[in-house]
Design a protein around this motif. Structure first.
Motif, PDB file in Angstrom:
ATOM      1  N   GLU A 293       0.833  -1.194   0.000  1.00 27.78           N
ATOM      2  CA  GLU A 293       0.000   0.000   0.000  1.00 27.78           C
ATOM      3  C   GLU A 293       0.871   1.250   0.000  1.00 27.78           C
ATOM      4  O   GLU A 293       1.838   1.343   0.760  1.00 27.78           O
TER       5      GLU A 293
ATOM      6  N   ASN B 174       0.229   5.285   0.405  1.00 25.68           N
ATOM      7  CA  ASN B 174      -0.738   6.322   0.726  1.00 25.68           C
ATOM      8  C   ASN B 174      -0.017   7.656   0.764  1.00 25.68           C
ATOM      9  O   ASN B 174       0.698   7.962   1.721  1.00 25.68           O
TER      10      ASN B 174
ATOM     11  N   ALA C  61      -1.851  10.569   0.134  1.00 27.12           N
ATOM     12  CA  ALA C  61      -2.964  11.520   0.112  1.00 27.12           C
ATOM     13  C   ALA C  61      -2.542  12.842   0.750  1.00 27.12           C
ATOM     14  O   ALA C  61      -1.816  12.867   1.744  1.00 27.12           O
TER      15      ALA C  61
ATOM     16  N   SER D 287      -2.730  -1.123  -3.425  1.00 24.97           N
ATOM     17  CA  SER D 287      -3.496   0.101  -3.219  1.00 24.97           C
ATOM     18  C   SER D 287      -2.579   1.310  -3.334  1.00 24.97           C
ATOM     19  O   SER D 287      -1.526   1.356  -2.701  1.00 24.97           O
TER      20      SER D 287
ATOM     21  N   ASN E 276      -2.992   5.530  -3.069  1.00 25.40           N
ATOM     22  CA  ASN E 276      -3.864   6.653  -2.752  1.00 25.40           C
ATOM     23  C   ASN E 276      -3.126   7.952  -3.049  1.00 25.40           C
ATOM     24  O   ASN E 276      -2.185   8.311  -2.347  1.00 25.40           O
TER      25      ASN E 276
ATOM     26  N   ARG F  39      -4.977  10.856  -3.578  1.00 23.75           N
ATOM     27  CA  ARG F  39      -6.083  11.797  -3.427  1.00 23.75           C
ATOM     28  C   ARG F  39      -5.573  13.172  -2.990  1.00 23.75           C
ATOM     29  O   ARG F  39      -4.659  13.288  -2.174  1.00 23.75           O
TER      30      ARG F  39
ATOM     31  N   ASN G  27      -6.678   5.595  -6.083  1.00 21.78           N
ATOM     32  CA  ASN G  27      -7.499   6.739  -5.694  1.00 21.78           C
ATOM     33  C   ASN G  27      -6.847   8.008  -6.207  1.00 21.78           C
ATOM     34  O   ASN G  27      -5.785   8.410  -5.731  1.00 21.78           O
TER      35      ASN G  27
END
Length: 91
Positions: A3, A5, A7, A31, A33, A35, A67
């Motif tokens: 993952e 992330n 964001a 995943s 992200n 965002r 995302n």
């Protein structure tokens, strides 16, 4: 790494070029992200190119979630995303 992330990290289009290179080399990510990062068309195209190259080179990607919400790309960015979705690896 399963993952990533990032964001709200304000990476913008320039940061996407680096992330695209990592996506091209890492086929285990499930995943990502990105965002709310001020990503425009150029950044989305970098990300999708990295994913497409990884798919072509390795034949398998584990990515299940990408995302890109609350960014700045428009119709051309959506078109780039649709082209990579057509490869069929995002579930």
């Amino acid at each position: 790494l399963l993952e990533l992330n990032l964001a709200c990290a304000n990476i913008g289009d320039a940061g996407c070029a680096f992330i695209a290179g990592a996506l091209q080399r890492n086929s285990s990510l499930q995943s990502v992200n990105l965002r709310n990062n001020h990503i425009g068309q150029e950044g989305v195209e970098s990300i999708t190119e990295g994913l497409a190259l990884s798919w072509k080179e390795k034949g398998a990607i584990q990515l299940k979630e990408l995302n890109l919400g609350h960014n700045l790309f428009g119709d051309a960015g959506l078109h780039a995303i649709s082209k990579v979705l057509a490869l069929g690896f995002l579930q």
